[in-house]
Write a protein that holds these residues in place. Sequence first.
Motif, PDB file in Angstrom:
ATOM      1  N   GLY A  54       0.703  -1.184  -0.013  1.00  0.00           N
ATOM      2  CA  GLY A  54      -0.010  -0.057   0.046  1.00  0.00           C
ATOM      3  C   GLY A  54       0.867   1.093  -0.023  1.00  0.00           C
ATOM      4  N   SER A  55       0.149   2.285   0.478  1.00  0.00           N
ATOM      5  CA  SER A  55       0.813   3.611   0.239  1.00  0.00           C
ATOM      6  C   SER A  55       1.899   3.575   1.361  1.00  0.00           C
ATOM      7  CB  SER A  55      -0.010   4.821   0.359  1.00  0.00           C
ATOM      8  OG  SER A  55      -0.694   4.665   1.884  1.00  0.00           O
ATOM      9  N   ASN A  56       2.932   4.607   1.121  1.00  0.00           N
ATOM     10  CA  ASN A  56       3.843   4.783   2.144  1.00  0.00           C
ATOM     11  C   ASN A  56       3.293   5.299   3.383  1.00  0.00           C
ATOM     12  OD1 ASN A  56       5.980   3.755   0.522  1.00  0.00           O
ATOM     13  ND2 ASN A  56       6.389   5.660  -0.192  1.00  0.00           N
ATOM     14  N   LYS A  57       2.178   6.236   3.209  1.00  0.00           N
ATOM     15  CA  LYS A  57       1.689   6.915   4.449  1.00  0.00           C
ATOM     16  C   LYS A  57       1.011   5.978   5.344  1.00  0.00           C
ATOM     17  CE  LYS A  57      -1.371  10.836   5.657  1.00  0.00           C
ATOM     18  NZ  LYS A  57      -2.295  11.642   4.915  1.00  0.00           N
ATOM     19  N   GLU A  58       0.531   5.246   4.837  1.00  0.00           N
ATOM     20  CA  GLU A  58      -0.180   4.179   5.554  1.00  0.00           C
ATOM     21  C   GLU A  58       0.418   3.175   6.135  1.00  0.00           C
ATOM     22  OE1 GLU A  58      -3.178   2.110   2.771  1.00  0.00           O
ATOM     23  OE2 GLU A  58      -4.499   3.864   3.035  1.00  0.00           O
ATOM     24  N   MET A  59       1.654   2.784   5.543  1.00  0.00           N
ATOM     25  CA  MET A  59       2.660   2.096   6.113  1.00  0.00           C
ATOM     26  C   MET A  59       3.081   2.676   7.120  1.00  0.00           C
ATOM     27  SD  MET A  59       4.126  -0.839   5.938  1.00  0.00           S
ATOM     28  CE  MET A  59       3.987  -1.220   4.051  1.00  0.00           C
ATOM     29  N   LYS A  60       3.390   4.040   7.307  1.00  0.00           N
ATOM     30  CA  LYS A  60       4.269   4.582   8.479  1.00  0.00           C
ATOM     31  C   LYS A  60       3.126   4.498   9.587  1.00  0.00           C
ATOM     32  CE  LYS A  60       7.200   7.583   5.763  1.00  0.00           C
ATOM     33  NZ  LYS A  60       7.618   9.162   5.515  1.00  0.00           N
ATOM     34  N   LEU A  61       1.966   4.755   9.432  1.00  0.00           N
ATOM     35  CA  LEU A  61       0.897   4.634  10.310  1.00  0.00           C
ATOM     36  C   LEU A  61       1.093   3.359  11.118  1.00  0.00           C
ATOM     37  CD1 LEU A  61      -1.987   6.888   8.816  1.00  0.00           C
ATOM     38  CD2 LEU A  61      -0.414   7.377  10.692  1.00  0.00           C
ATOM     39  N   LEU A  62       0.926   2.468  10.219  1.00  0.00           N
ATOM     40  CA  LEU A  62       0.864   1.090  10.811  1.00  0.00           C
ATOM     41  C   LEU A  62       2.134   0.822  11.522  1.00  0.00           C
ATOM     42  CD1 LEU A  62      -0.938  -0.679   7.647  1.00  0.00           C
ATOM     43  CD2 LEU A  62      -1.980  -0.275   9.958  1.00  0.00           C
ATOM     44  N   LEU A  63       3.096   1.063  11.074  1.00  0.00           N
ATOM     45  CA  LEU A  63       4.446   0.849  11.853  1.00  0.00           C
ATOM     46  C   LEU A  63       4.453   1.600  12.966  1.00  0.00           C
ATOM     47  CD1 LEU A  63       6.809   0.943   8.678  1.00  0.00           C
ATOM     48  CD2 LEU A  63       6.316  -1.036   9.986  1.00  0.00           C
ATOM     49  N   ALA A  64       4.006   2.749  12.968  1.00  0.00           N
ATOM     50  CA  ALA A  64       3.915   3.468  14.234  1.00  0.00           C
ATOM     51  C   ALA A  64       2.971   2.838  15.359  1.00  0.00           C
ATOM     52  CB  ALA A  64       3.578   4.836  14.054  1.00  0.00           C
ATOM     53  N   ASP A  65       1.790   2.261  14.746  1.00  0.00           N
ATOM     54  CA  ASP A  65       0.881   1.688  15.743  1.00  0.00           C
ATOM     55  C   ASP A  65       1.544   0.506  16.333  1.00  0.00           C
ATOM     56  OD1 ASP A  65      -1.405   1.035  17.028  1.00  0.00           O
ATOM     57  OD2 ASP A  65      -2.566   0.185  15.212  1.00  0.00           O
TER      58      ASP A  65
END
Length: 344
Positions: free
Chosen positions: A109-120
Amino acid sequence: MKIHPIILFIITLAVISSSCVPMRQFQELKLKSDKCISERDSLKSINEDYTVKNTEMSSEIEELKKQIANLTEDIAIRKDSIEYLYNKFSQCKTDKEDLLKRQNQLLKGSNKEMKLLLADLQETKNDLQIREDKLYELENNLEREKNSLEILKKELDEKTKELNAKTAELEERNKKLIELENILYTKDSIVLALKNNVSAALLGFENNGLSVNIRNGKVYVSLEEKLLFKFGSSEVDPNGVKALKQLGKVLEQNTNINILIEGHTDDVGNTNYNWDLSVKRATSIVKILLQNSKIDPKRLTAAGRGQFIPIDPANTDAARQKNRRTEIILTPKLDELFKILENN
């Protein structure tokens, strides 16, 4: 039960053992009797100390029981907390696995969603680590509290054993004290009965130069000079012999009584003569008692006191007449009491 005056009684004990023995042994028995008084007072003091200690130890035991109950309740609560944390930990692991799956699914998916998921995911990992640390700390606390509970239980057992030992010792001391008091009471009863028997036997002589009294736990038969002797003589008059015969009948029936005959003079004349006269008078009475009764000679003691123990110290003819007397002192044997004293 009220104990009769012990000092007077101790003198009685000394006189019991003084039959046919020198004054030095009389003093040794008196020292032994004084020791009895001290031990009896010490027993009472120790009994009071043990009673106070028993009360204090009972309070300590009750406090320890409360602490154990509180610790047991706290352990149960902590066990519930640990179980709750274990459940949360399992849920977190499940969430972690779900997040990893979602991470793999969203890698494309998108890098933005990836970052959010990784932070979560990182936040979840941190939270999981915090919970694991808390769980570890609770486990350590639980172990420490278990150890404290075991220590408290051991202390409770030791206190209980100590309390039981002190209680048994206190009961034994109380038993000995009661036994001693019973013997003293029996001795007083014997003395009173003896006094009544002697008074009955000598009824015709009382108030005619003869008196019967209880002093210092002993029976005193006091005979004035006019009833027994002529002035300056050591030969007993017929009327005195009659009184001594009647007294001898009572004394031979009371085999547990020691008999001390004391001669007394006034202070007129030579001191050595007075002392010699008092001894001779006492010896004359002993001979009459032995000749007219079956009294064991071992029970009899003749003693001369001379002029040194006057009834009336006044320098008058009436006072001197009172002082010229013979005293027959009757004391019950207390072998059982001596056995208790020796055992203690």
